[in-house]
Motif scaffolding. Sequence first.
Motif, PDB file in Angstrom:
ATOM      1  N   VAL A 106       0.717  -1.361  -0.110  1.00 40.81           N
ATOM      2  CA  VAL A 106      -0.047  -0.005   0.036  1.00 40.81           C
ATOM      3  C   VAL A 106       0.907   1.234  -0.067  1.00 40.81           C
ATOM      4  O   VAL A 106       1.874   1.075   0.386  1.00 40.81           O
ATOM      5  CB  VAL A 106      -1.084   0.231   1.234  1.00 40.81           C
ATOM      6  N   THR A 107       0.335   2.230  -0.350  1.00 41.82           N
ATOM      7  CA  THR A 107       0.731   3.569  -0.360  1.00 41.82           C
ATOM      8  C   THR A 107      -0.085   4.419   0.688  1.00 41.82           C
ATOM      9  O   THR A 107      -1.011   4.311   0.703  1.00 41.82           O
ATOM     10  CB  THR A 107       1.060   4.489  -1.337  1.00 41.82           C
ATOM     11  N   ALA A 154       5.497  -1.137  -6.187  1.00 43.37           N
ATOM     12  CA  ALA A 154       5.133  -2.254  -6.005  1.00 43.37           C
ATOM     13  C   ALA A 154       5.212  -3.113  -7.417  1.00 43.37           C
ATOM     14  O   ALA A 154       3.940  -3.992  -7.321  1.00 43.37           O
ATOM     15  CB  ALA A 154       4.223  -2.363  -4.982  1.00 43.37           C
ATOM     16  N   LYS A 155       5.695  -3.040  -8.129  1.00 45.82           N
ATOM     17  CA  LYS A 155       5.789  -3.692  -9.270  1.00 45.82           C
ATOM     18  C   LYS A 155       7.176  -4.753  -9.690  1.00 45.82           C
ATOM     19  O   LYS A 155       8.123  -4.173  -9.201  1.00 45.82           O
ATOM     20  CB  LYS A 155       5.618  -2.979 -10.456  1.00 45.82           C
ATOM     21  N   TYR A 156       6.699  -5.780 -10.252  1.00 54.01           N
ATOM     22  CA  TYR A 156       7.888  -6.637 -10.675  1.00 54.01           C
ATOM     23  C   TYR A 156       8.476  -6.268 -12.163  1.00 54.01           C
ATOM     24  O   TYR A 156       7.098  -6.494 -12.971  1.00 54.01           O
ATOM     25  CB  TYR A 156       7.567  -8.190 -10.567  1.00 54.01           C
ATOM     26  N   VAL A 157       9.470  -6.315 -12.551  1.00 56.63           N
ATOM     27  CA  VAL A 157       9.888  -5.978 -14.051  1.00 56.63           C
ATOM     28  C   VAL A 157      11.261  -6.825 -14.353  1.00 56.63           C
ATOM     29  O   VAL A 157      12.031  -6.978 -13.564  1.00 56.63           O
ATOM     30  CB  VAL A 157       9.959  -4.561 -14.191  1.00 56.63           C
ATOM     31  N   PHE A 158      11.178  -7.059 -15.508  1.00 57.72           N
ATOM     32  CA  PHE A 158      12.307  -7.438 -16.134  1.00 57.72           C
ATOM     33  C   PHE A 158      13.214  -6.380 -16.647  1.00 57.72           C
ATOM     34  O   PHE A 158      12.579  -5.798 -17.901  1.00 57.72           O
ATOM     35  CB  PHE A 158      12.159  -8.701 -16.987  1.00 57.72           C
ATOM     36  N   VAL A 159      14.402  -6.307 -16.636  1.00 56.22           N
ATOM     37  CA  VAL A 159      15.263  -5.350 -17.197  1.00 56.22           C
ATOM     38  C   VAL A 159      16.526  -6.033 -17.761  1.00 56.22           C
ATOM     39  O   VAL A 159      17.030  -6.960 -16.991  1.00 56.22           O
ATOM     40  CB  VAL A 159      15.608  -4.205 -16.428  1.00 56.22           C
ATOM     41  N   ALA A 161       5.923   2.168  -1.442  1.00 56.18           N
ATOM     42  CA  ALA A 161       5.260   0.950  -1.252  1.00 56.18           C
ATOM     43  C   ALA A 161       5.706   0.562  -0.149  1.00 56.18           C
ATOM     44  O   ALA A 161       6.899  -0.039   0.153  1.00 56.18           O
ATOM     45  CB  ALA A 161       5.400   0.347  -2.525  1.00 56.18           C
ATOM     46  N   LYS A 162       4.602   0.116   1.027  1.00 54.15           N
ATOM     47  CA  LYS A 162       4.765  -0.302   2.099  1.00 54.15           C
ATOM     48  C   LYS A 162       4.168  -1.998   2.152  1.00 54.15           C
ATOM     49  O   LYS A 162       3.121  -1.925   1.759  1.00 54.15           O
ATOM     50  CB  LYS A 162       3.957   0.539   3.326  1.00 54.15           C
ATOM     51  N   TYR A 169      12.176   3.034  14.731  1.00 52.90           N
ATOM     52  CA  TYR A 169      12.649   2.742  13.476  1.00 52.90           C
ATOM     53  C   TYR A 169      13.086   3.936  12.610  1.00 52.90           C
ATOM     54  O   TYR A 169      12.474   5.097  12.604  1.00 52.90           O
ATOM     55  CB  TYR A 169      11.211   1.964  12.657  1.00 52.90           C
ATOM     56  N   ASN A 170      14.293   3.564  12.194  1.00 53.80           N
ATOM     57  CA  ASN A 170      14.864   4.637  11.249  1.00 53.80           C
ATOM     58  C   ASN A 170      14.202   4.436   9.894  1.00 53.80           C
ATOM     59  O   ASN A 170      13.561   3.499   9.509  1.00 53.80           O
ATOM     60  CB  ASN A 170      16.253   4.536  11.173  1.00 53.80           C
ATOM     61  N   GLN A 171      14.467   5.394   8.935  1.00 53.45           N
ATOM     62  CA  GLN A 171      13.751   5.421   7.633  1.00 53.45           C
ATOM     63  C   GLN A 171      14.120   4.362   6.883  1.00 53.45           C
ATOM     64  O   GLN A 171      13.287   3.918   5.985  1.00 53.45           O
ATOM     65  CB  GLN A 171      14.284   6.709   7.011  1.00 53.45           C
ATOM     66  N   THR A 172      15.340   3.932   6.894  1.00 53.43           N
ATOM     67  CA  THR A 172      15.791   2.905   5.911  1.00 53.43           C
ATOM     68  C   THR A 172      15.324   1.641   6.442  1.00 53.43           C
ATOM     69  O   THR A 172      15.348   0.575   5.770  1.00 53.43           O
ATOM     70  CB  THR A 172      17.393   2.613   6.409  1.00 53.43           C
ATOM     71  N   SER A 173      14.641   1.574   7.399  1.00 48.76           N
ATOM     72  CA  SER A 173      14.089   0.069   7.971  1.00 48.76           C
ATOM     73  C   SER A 173      12.561   0.046   7.252  1.00 48.76           C
ATOM     74  O   SER A 173      12.134  -1.206   7.487  1.00 48.76           O
ATOM     75  CB  SER A 173      13.665  -0.015   9.538  1.00 48.76           C
ATOM     76  N   LEU A 174      11.893   1.015   6.602  1.00 46.94           N
ATOM     77  CA  LEU A 174      10.967   0.721   6.153  1.00 46.94           C
ATOM     78  C   LEU A 174      10.835   0.332   4.514  1.00 46.94           C
ATOM     79  O   LEU A 174      10.312   0.853   3.781  1.00 46.94           O
ATOM     80  CB  LEU A 174       9.999   2.082   6.234  1.00 46.94           C
ATOM     81  N   ASN A 175      11.532  -0.761   4.598  1.00 50.65           N
ATOM     82  CA  ASN A 175      11.691  -1.323   3.195  1.00 50.65           C
ATOM     83  C   ASN A 175      10.316  -1.968   2.594  1.00 50.65           C
ATOM     84  O   ASN A 175       9.459  -2.141   3.318  1.00 50.65           O
ATOM     85  CB  ASN A 175      13.008  -2.411   3.084  1.00 50.65           C
ATOM     86  N   VAL A 176      10.514  -2.225   1.359  1.00 56.69           N
ATOM     87  CA  VAL A 176       9.413  -3.031   0.795  1.00 56.69           C
ATOM     88  C   VAL A 176       9.167  -4.241   1.093  1.00 56.69           C
ATOM     89  O   VAL A 176       8.304  -4.943   1.638  1.00 56.69           O
ATOM     90  CB  VAL A 176       9.312  -2.602  -0.743  1.00 56.69           C
ATOM     91  N   ASP A 177      10.451  -5.070   0.883  1.00 56.30           N
ATOM     92  CA  ASP A 177      10.329  -6.717   1.083  1.00 56.30           C
ATOM     93  C   ASP A 177      10.840  -7.352   2.026  1.00 56.30           C
ATOM     94  O   ASP A 177      11.644  -6.455   2.710  1.00 56.30           O
ATOM     95  CB  ASP A 177      11.117  -7.284  -0.131  1.00 56.30           C
TER      96      ASP A 177
END
Length: 1185
Positions: A16-17, A96-101, A120-121, A222-230
């Motif tokens: 979600v956002t 929050a999307k999976y892409v191939f590059v 994206a949380k 929590y610091n900001q870098t802990s709010l990762n997506v995965d």
Amino acid sequence: MEVFVLRIEDPGCFWVTMKGCGPHVVDEIEYKKLNAEMNQFYDKACEDEVKPITLEKDQLCVVFSEELKCWCRAVVKTIMYCADHYQIECFLVDYAKYVFVKSKHVRVAVEEFMQIPFRAKKCGLYRTKPVTLHVNLCEDIAKIVPAKRWDNAATRYFQSLLEATTQIKAKLCSVEDDTFHVILYVTIEDEKVCINDDLVLKKFAHFEEAEESVQSPTKEQYNQTSLNVDSPPVEIVNPALAFRLVWLQEEVPMKLEAGHTASSSSLEKTYKRSNMDLNENNESTSQNLREERSFVFLSNKIEPTSILEKAPLHDNLKKELAQDKFLGPNFAESYSWPAIARGCDVLTISYQGNDPFLYIPPVLAFLQMENCYKALPKRSGPLVLILCPGWRKAQLVFELLKKYSRCSRLSCPMLIILGKKREEAETVKIQGCEIIVTTPYSLLRLYKYHLSLFSGLCHLILDEIEVLFSEAAEQVSVILGYYKKNLVTEEWKYSPHQIIAVGTQWNKHIGILIKEFMNDPYIVITALEEASIYGNVQQVVQHCVSSERTAVLLKIMDFTPNNLQKVLVFTNSIDEVEIVYQALKSDSISVFKIHKEMEFNFKDFLEHWTRSYSSRSHVVLVLTDDCMQFLEITDASCVIHFSFPSSPTIFGQRLHSMSDNFHNMIKDSSDQDHRQARSVIMLTENSECHTVGILRYLERAEADIPPGLAGVLEAEEKKKFARPLCTYLKMFGTCKNRTVCPDRHQINSQIDMLQNMTSKTIQTSGYVTVLPLHVVNATNYFGRIVDKQKDQYTILAEEINEYFKETSNRVAAQKVEKLALYGFCEETVFHRVQVVETFSKEEGNFNIKIKYVDEGRTSQAQSCQLLHLPARFQHLPPQAVEFVVCRVKPIDNDTEWNPRVTRYIHQKIERKPHEAKVVLTLGNTVWIDPMVRVTRLSDLKMYVNEYSVRSEILSTGLGTDNPEHILQLQKLCEHMKLSHAKNLEPLSIKEDAASPENVSALQDVSLKENSSENCNSSKATMGSHLCDGVAQTKEAEDSSLHQQKCFYPKIKWFENEETVTVKVRIARIADYKCEFSKEKVIFSACSEGRFYLADMELYQCILTEKSACVIKDKEAIIVLRKEKKGAWCKLLKNKNPHVSFDFEYWEDDEDKSPFPVGTKKLHCTAAVTEELVDFSEDSGAESDE
């Protein structure tokens, strides 16, 4: 806060956002600004400057999205090699999307662009876990049980709710592993719905019980870098380090290969720094580097397969696994699957060694190759045989096979769990079955009647090999012998034959398995501390005080054998490195040091390390754990653990430094020339919490245990003193895994003594009527002790149900409190219940866990179902008592009852009154032996024993005798001088008639009398069934008799109005003595070298001068003249299993109760039925016959 859903995988994983204000919310304007700056920077930057040197899974980077036409922050998920480039699958952390590059579109993540939290949380529903319909083949039932994955139906329903909503709001409850756990509210057609509750009500989910480890967001920072997506940890690399040149050197050691995590790509390389300048690495980077790679010990080189698409499986199986969201082989599977799929012998020791997925997919894949089995002769047995340590694990393996064999060629699995019944094994049909899942004991029972079982066997799989060898070593050895014998036939030359063994720990029997039964096996050991046991590393423990470690270290160096030239000393801190370095240097030892805050001359060290030394010289390196990976040393000859390793993984990685010196039992034909590696563990008072684990490890390594550690296990047991008494100890008298078991194994007088239970009184001895209401397993139940005179609970239950019949009295509980009593309606019956736990407590209705205090069972309910319980219904204490039936246990050394016998006993005894004898009472637990169902025969006007629970369990063939059960409980009570320990009866009464051989082997015991005046009181004998007590007044006179072995003869009796005739059945009496007193008769005799003694305390008084004893060929006849005319209800005051009524002289016309308590008029019927109700266990007690 209001949220917008970006992506849904299932109710436990969606992105979600967040909108509005809050500690984790960033305004959308900031993200737009960031996006513009990133596009401007990467569009203008030179490609060579910002192109990453390496790419690995979970690496944070920036990629160009063709769909979004912009540069995006991303996390690398997988890397695949195509014809001319690498294809990178990435997760866009802001969308929050999976892409191939393509790899050319990947850039280094510059640190200034990583300051803002990901848009994206990742979220999951708070304490809402999936359920599924579970079909239990053994119990033949289906029920909803907790599951690991969400069903598709639950996910679709979750999606439909979110699609139909006009507004979504989330209440943040906790943040754990970078996942936001929320309670989700949606508005559908102006109605507010809580999705968490709705999924539970629709039976898509259940509420998980609270855990202390889950903290609320207010208690965590929590610091900001802990709010990762995965959920996996994302490594944020310092951009300055990413641009540095590195020296690439590929290296594949002979015995120890370095492998990356389970999803590593074909870009995996082994990097070394030519000039180690650790000053530039901060603490977090060092931690990431330490955890970046895993290591594996291999006997043969294996190319790992870490991606499902490249796994050696057929397409249908891959598709099935992908549908189940199987992410890919883990680290151990990536090395095991290729070897198994080739048909090679494989041994895998791993932390995940108890997971059947280590072998199931590749074995199913191999079975698809039909050509491999064409050379086989006509067979009547299976192709695959899987041996599991117990019925529960066998059932799990069978269910997995049944599921995944649907997409395979005719892989028909069969689960075989056999009891001791012969006909059960005879009726099993194995023709046409390709895979058999069973246990060693069941297989040998089956083999007796199916001698062709091994005729077509190609794959023998040993699941949890260390448990199999510890619990059934003899049986497994016999099975291996049968398998090996079958391979010598001519037909097997061109057929596959494979042994697969998986486990979590090394066992000494595994060495025999490798040498005698396996053919050039692939040995995969990812638990490196277990690899050291395989490699015959000498483990030495130095027990010392922390302050004396340096002095002990110097002594160790003085006495280190001459051939141990390369020594590593591991510490946990930089200060310790300096202390050890200075101490060794002052002792004239060639020593180097390395830690993260110093410059290290790698070239100079390498010259000293690789130089050939004289026999008396050493080179020592003192280092911290975070430097191990840089050095990649594998040829050390000694490792000294100056500081205790922080985890088993670190311990194993330290030992890996000696892997070149590990003994290879396959290739090393002689142990004489092998240089044994050595590991020295310095154990201090600071590492006492690890002592038990070290002791277990030393025992498996067959190392010497220091005398100072002798009392550690006792001290560890004392720490459990406040824990509940071990369930296995209660049920079977012993606990196999005391060191691992979290519960206590000794009596705690404050918890177990009945005197502390002021709320109620439980009978501690004698005969009682028990009513089982909740059957836990075959020998463990919860229920009530029924009062024969006046059952207060029955009266209370009638009053409660009468009260709640009035609708006006059904008042809903206004306030739900934990441990409070309430009324609860189940169908049409009302119960007293106690609230044990509450779930996601919100306004209005919520889920709760309740306990039926008068029955002992628990269930889940809604808070709105609770009723106010008036105080007058709460005065009676909870009536639920735990019952344990003694002297019987599961067969095959199992610790759990097979569901078949539990189901059989459940159907037979639930809610039926039984007569039982109390053996011991501790706290709320009552041990009973025997437990008998008594039935009244109305036509014959008598009561008979319908069945004994213990006999019924034994008759199923799934239970066996456990004669030590009560004796073990007695020993517990002897250690703690409990005031009620005298009530313990060490019964050894058997239900089957004792043979003369068994009788002669019985132990000698001391004899005492329990002078009870109550006609129904139970005598607590301290002997077994040899004989009853002797009067205390005669104790001195007959002391010589008490010191020898004596037997109680079989006695029958009958009566008339004036006399009682007693027949003592002893053949060929050589010498006898019969003494009469007013209330007692003592008869003793000798026959064929045996001494018989019958001490009979009579029910009523006799006239001694008119009583007599006459000897015949096979019996002694004692005629007793009654002091008062009339019928006796029984011969003796206290029940005796060797005394019974003689039915040849029975005449009756009355119908009386078998328990004539308080009756004044006595009849012969009372005597007859009193003897009949004597339990069937007593009928087999020791006698002369």
